[in-house]
Design a protein around this motif. Structure first.
Motif, short mmCIF file in Angstrom:
data_model
loop_
_atom_site.label_atom_id
_atom_site.label_comp_id
_atom_site.label_asym_id
_atom_site.label_seq_id
_atom_site.Cartn_x
_atom_site.Cartn_y
_atom_site.Cartn_z
N VAL A 92 -1.02 19.59 30.35
CA VAL A 92 -1.65 18.37 30.89
C VAL A 92 -2.82 17.89 30.03
N ASN A 135 -2.62 14.83 38.03
CA ASN A 135 -4.05 15.12 37.99
C ASN A 135 -4.77 14.12 38.89
N PHE A 180 3.64 16.85 36.18
CA PHE A 180 2.27 17.33 36.38
C PHE A 180 1.38 16.15 36.80
N ILE A 188 -4.81 14.19 28.27
CA ILE A 188 -5.70 13.86 29.39
C ILE A 188 -6.66 12.73 29.02
N GLU A 221 0.48 11.35 26.97
CA GLU A 221 0.47 12.61 27.68
C GLU A 221 -0.90 13.29 27.72
#
Length: 218
Positions: free
Chosen positions: A40, A114, A112, A52, A50
């Protein structure tokens, strides 16, 4: 043969503190990093969005908001327990998550996420957003410590502080070991209780930490 198993607590502490990963804390940190964080945090070599930092910048531009950090902020309470609902804090409210990342892991397509939170109290007269989560391996460790049938529970509980500190230092080392993750996450180790015994609001931890950090940068 049994004599080697009857090691003193001092020996156990010494073993945990050594710079290898062949221990409970090092194993947790390694699994967390290679099984999740690396996927992540790091930007891909392809054109797919991709990393962060890239996803935070996109979110900021699309929603016209500012982030207190362009990194994933990971909470590490000294008790190893974190309320699953971070937005139970009086100072944080959950908003829309970042754009998810989809990776193939052992033949399985994993998505994934966040989570993003809005800090409801201004820092330097400005309202900020933050990508925030707790260190999930420590929560799992805490849950294991509550399991009475776990035969190693008592021994591990005595070593809790050492395991916590080894997890923190080894995870930090792993993050710094690769150029594509060294500046992508921020670890906040903190006391979950105040001196008077009352619980610390996670929002207070965030505001205090970044208020001081922003002051130094301005």
């Amino acid at each position: 043969m049994a004599s080697g198993l009857l090691r003193s607590e001092f020996d156990q502490v010494s073993f945990i503190r050594k710079s290898h990963s062949l221990d409970y804390a090092g194993g947790m940190a390694s699994n967390y990093y290679f099984g999740y964080l690396k996927h992540v945090l790091a930007a891909s070599v392809t054109d797919v969005l991709e990393g962060i930092c890239e996803r935070i910048k996109l979110y900021s531009a699309q929603n016209s908001v500012s982030f207190v950090s362009d990194k994933l902020v990971i909470l590490i309470p000294n008790t190893m327990y974190l309320n699953p609902k971070i937005d139970d804090s009086k100072l944080l409210e959950k908003t829309n998550a970042l754009e998810p990342v989809i990776k193939n892991r052992a033949g399985v397509q994993r998505r994934f996420y966040n989570d993003v939170y809005r800090i409801k109290k201004p820092i330097n007269n400005k309202y900020y957003y933050i990508v925030l989560e707790g260190a999930t391996p420590l929560q799992s460790f805490y849950d294991a410590m509550q399991e009475e049938r776990n035969i190693s529970r008592t021994s591990l509980k005595r070593m809790q502080r050492e395991i916590l500190l080894k997890f923190y230092t080894y995870l930090k080392k792993l993050l710094l070991s690769r150029p594509d993750t060294e500046n992508e996450a921020e670890l906040i180790l903190y006391n979950a209780y105040k001196e008077d015994g009352s619980k610390v609001d996670v929002g207070e931890v965030i505001i205090s930490y970044f208020h001081e950090k922003l002051k130094k940068e301005t």
